[in-house]
Design an enzyme around this catalytic site. Structure first.
Site, PDB file in Angstrom:
ATOM      1  CG  ASP A 109      -9.941   1.398  -0.427  1.00 41.43           C
ATOM      2  OD1 ASP A 109      -8.774   1.633  -1.502  1.00 41.43           O
ATOM      3  OD2 ASP A 109      -9.827   0.994   0.659  1.00 41.43           O
ATOM      4  CG  ASP A 117      -2.218   0.329   0.994  1.00 43.79           C
ATOM      5  OD1 ASP A 117      -2.307   1.750   0.246  1.00 43.79           O
ATOM      6  OD2 ASP A 117      -3.331  -0.182   1.430  1.00 43.79           O
TER       7      ASP A 117
HETATM    8  C1  GLA Z   1      -6.313   0.499   1.525  1.00 44.17           C
HETATM    9  C2  GLA Z   1      -6.243  -0.214   0.538  1.00 44.17           C
HETATM   10  C3  GLA Z   1      -7.458  -1.209   0.758  1.00 44.17           C
HETATM   11  C4  GLA Z   1      -7.157  -2.052   1.987  1.00 44.17           C
HETATM   12  C5  GLA Z   1      -6.913  -1.364   3.397  1.00 44.17           C
HETATM   13  C6  GLA Z   1      -6.305  -1.982   4.239  1.00 44.17           C
HETATM   14  O1  GLA Z   1      -7.366   1.483   2.094  1.00 44.17           O
HETATM   15  O2  GLA Z   1      -6.760   0.370  -0.533  1.00 44.17           O
HETATM   16  O3  GLA Z   1      -7.713  -2.099  -0.392  1.00 44.17           O
HETATM   17  O4  GLA Z   1      -5.926  -2.967   1.664  1.00 44.17           O
HETATM   18  O5  GLA Z   1      -6.007  -0.311   2.830  1.00 44.17           O
HETATM   19  O6  GLA Z   1      -5.991  -1.046   5.606  1.00 44.17           O
END
Ligand code: GLA
Length: 739
Positions: free
Chosen positions: A556, A490
């Site tokens: 997301d 991430d």
């Molecule tokens: C971010 C990512 C998600 C997930 C969360 C975990 O928001 O985009 O897909 O992995 O972190 O905390």
């Protein structure tokens, strides 16, 4: 009475009734900028422009505007609204969805806050997809009955579309009808029929009328195939059931309305049955899954032949390169290839009904993930509440429900597995939910499944767990020791490091991914590298330079049509960058039971939206990561995820990504070139009604006099055509393979 006069009187009385029941806030005064005095009743907004409140400001002359803006709704609150209700005690203010964060004021006083602004203590948090609904007592002194009132909304848009959207905001009374819910259950067979269930949660006897229809597409028109009109009488806390017909093999739309007798207020329901297009797998063997597989010299090799057919199946592979062996009872191929090169292997799967053969190309070189990874990830279902037990139950179901036989094989833990402090040597350790990572890795590998994990380049992950900052090599080594095959990496909290370094060059965005890339490549196993930085600095243009196998192109995803549409149909510009080993990633799947935490709910996507979702992700050559609890997968979702002809489009060895060929009104046609010279076409209807969509012969530059078409979801030949038009349901799709 004159007929015209009668109609007029009827129209006036209906309008009056509509007016009494609800105040629509369809337009507002609007201004960009920010000034708290704009919340007050004394402020004069006569110079502000008028804006529609059911659509983002970007679509109304403010394209691309991010930052603060205000809406002001002026309305008169007549006590007739209150008097026409049953309970007369509580008022609802519904402001639809607001992109991204907001404060809502009534006559100058703050009554609600959603998300937070960049200047707030917690920094900017979006709540763009959450409906805003406020309930106020009718005695609330802020409400000015029989006078002018003002609702002002201070909106902050942090990026993308902004403002109030998704529905017309309104004000009405909370009423008896709000305690009534209506649901439909479609039986699995014709005999089981469909049932409409009306539930009364109030302490009051509820009476009224239900009207319902079932419609289906016949030719090019929707026709009513069943009709119901019946009186309703439900005791407090009870439910009444109404039976209708069912057509499990066709797409049917059930529309129902219930009118409550005292207030004449209505609740409505519209639902499409979960019609399954994917045919049942045959009992004779069929080899599925990718036809090409990449591995690096010297890395552990693990590939399970995905095949359907009556068990037991006997698997074999002719011409395996040196160092590999196959387990005939399971189809798992293991070992290690020492030298780079390409080998063509002939796979065979037999049972007492026949044999299926398929060529598998094993490419031993530097590139892995030659087709988009397919598997499961814990985030969209369990969020931070993921545990080993939950992962194992989905992994077991992946095998038991046959998903593994269609090529699904990665089991990836997302955020939430890390402990709050590192071990005494600085090594990353798991929290109590994951007592034995190595054991878990072995358990998966023994079954031919792969194992994935998650981290962030910052000190903390997005979920606030420990990140890999300054421990990259150590973490990669730990992962390799556990048998990890996939890392999702991430960006969260690296933003702070990035800011401190005061370098905004492209290299500064690549840096953390480079560091982890080196750490991963120094391990003696292949680890698929999945970047998750939401598309910053057009990651699709340079993700390959940091050896990313995939990169998230957006923020997301959520289980809403807005989210699906906003993300999925915005992937055209990234298309040229997809290729074997390098995939654009529009985020994980949102079908089945999702939840992002301990409590799950069925996806909020409609049946047709789910077909659109899977079709689009297959056409886009996106990684396919199931985001639901597989142990609770229903037949419809199973059908969505086990259509081998759709999966074949996604896993095509050429690695092209579909391109948008034509947009007409609310329809889009996407086309993907496939390795056998054919093309997969997605005819998408983004609108609200059935629409005919034609194969765009001119735009596809078809030279031959005609073309043959196959319906991929139904796995059926359609015939040979010089032109073709399909009727596509609202928010739905037809996927064709054209030769
Ligand atoms: C971010 C990512 C998600 C997930 C969360 C975990 O928001 O985009 O897909 O992995 O972190 O905390």
């Amino acid at each position: 009475m004159h007929k015209f006069l009668l109609c007029l009187l009827l129209a006036i009385s209906l309008a009056a009734r509509a007016q009494v029941n609800r105040i629509d806030l369809a337009t507002a005064k609007f201004k960009t900028g920010d000034d708290v005095s704009w919340s007050t009743t004394s402020y004069n907004d006569k110079d502000w422009i008028k804006i529609k409140s059911n659509d983002n400001w970007d679509h109304q002359g403010f394209a691309g505007y991010d930052g603060f803006a205000w809406y002001r709704f002026h309305f008169r609150l007549n006590s007739s609204l209150k008097n026409a209700s049953f309970w007369k005690d509580s008022l609802r203010i519904f402001l639809a969805k607001i992109d991204d964060a907001d404060e809502i004021y009534l006559n100058g006083s703050l009554i609600s806050k959603n998300g937070s602004f960049p200047s707030d203590k917690d920094g900017y948090i979006t709540t763009w997809s959450r409906p805003r609904e406020i309930h106020l007592s009718t005695n609330d002194p802020l409400l000015l009955w029989d006078k002018e009132n003002l609702i002002s909304v201070r909106v902050y848009d942090g990026g993308g579309l902004g403002g109030i959207f998704s529905a017309v905001p309104y004000i009405n009374m909370m009423d008896l009808v709000d305690a009534v819910t209506m649901n439909v259950e479609f039986g699995k067979t014709r005999e089981e029929g469909s049932a409409i269930l009306i539930h009364n949660a109030s302490g009051q006897l509820v009476r009224g009328t239900i009207k319902a229809t079932i419609q289906t597409l016949l030719g090019s028109k929707m026709e009513v195939v069943d009709l119901l009109v019946a009186p309703v009488m439900i005791e407090p806390g009870m439910e009444q059931e109404f039976n209708m017909k069912n057509f499990p093999d066709s797409r049917i739309e059930l529309s129902a309305s219930f009118i409550e007798e005292n207030t004449r207020k209505k609740i409505e329901l519209k639902k499409v049955n979960p019609y399954i297009l994917t045919p049942h797998p045959t009992s004779s063997p069929r080899i599925n899954g990718a036809a090409v597989y990449g591995v690096r010299p010297g890395s552990p090799f693990l590939y399970k032949i995905a095949a359907t057919g009556k068990k037991p199946l006997l698997y074999s592979a002719a011409g395996l390169p040196d160092g590999l062996t196959i387990e005939n009872a399971t189809g798992i191929i293991r070992g290690e290839i020492k030298t780079a090169g390409e080998t063509k292997v002939l796979l065979s799967v037999k049972n007492d009904l026949g044999e299926s053969k398929k060529e598998l190309t094993i490419r031993c070189g530097s590139l892995i993930a030659l087709t988009p990874p397919m598997g499961w990830n814990s985030w969209n279902c369990w969020g931070l509440s993921v545990s080993e037990e939950k992962l194992r139950s989905s992994a077991q179901a992946l095998m038991d429900k046959g998903l593994a036989d269609h090529g699904w094989n990665y089991m990836n833990i997302d955020d939430g597995w890390e402990d709050s402090v590192r071990g005494k040597n600085g090594e990353i350790v798991t929290n109590s939910k994951f007592p034995d990572m190595k054991g878990l890795g072995n358990w998966l590998h023994d079954r031919g499944l792969k194992f994935g994990i998650y981290s962030s380049p910052g000190t903390l992950t997005c979920g606030g767990y420990l990140g890999s900052y300054k421990h990259e090599l150590q973490d990669a080594t730990t992962y390799a020791g556990w048998g990890i095959d996939y890392l999702k990496y991430d960006w969260c909290s690296y933003g702070t490091v990035h800011q401190q370094e005061k370098d905004t060059s492209l290299a500064s965005y690549m840096k953390p991914y480079m560091v982890m890339q080196k750490a991963l490549r120094s391990q003696s196993r292949d680890i698929v590298y999945s970047l998750c930085q939401y598309g910053m600095r057009d990651v699709w243009k340079w993700g390959n330079l940091v050896d990313g196998n995939s990169w998230r192109t957006t923020g997301d995803i959520e289980d809403s049509w807005e989210s699906l549409k906003g993300i999925g149909f915005a992937q055209n510009k990234m298309s040229p960058y997809a290729q074997p080993g390098r995939w654009n990633d529009p985020d994980m799947l949102i079908v089945g039971e999702v939840g992002w935490g301990p409590r799950l709910h069925p996806t909020r996507l409609t049946v047709d939206e789910q077909y659109t979702h899977i079709s689009l992700w297959c056409l886009l050559s996106s990684p396919l990561l199931i985001g639901c609890d597989i142990s609770r997968l229903d037949d419809f979702t199973l059908g969505l995820l086990t259509n081998d002809e759709m999966i074949e489009i996604n896993q095509d060895p050429l690695g092209n990504q579909a391109k948008l060929v034509l947009t007409v009104g609310n329809t889009q046609v996407w086309a993907k070139e496939l390795s056998d010279g054919s093309r997969a076409l997605g005819l998408f209807n983004l609108g609200e009604n059935y629409t005919g969509i034609a194969v765009p012969v001119k735009e596809l530059k078809i030279k031959a006099p005609g073309f043959s078409l196959r319906d991929c979801w139904r796995q059926k030949e359609l015939g040979y055509f010089t032109n073709y038009r399909a009727m596509v349901p609202p928010h739905g799709v037809v996927v064709l393979r054209m030769k």
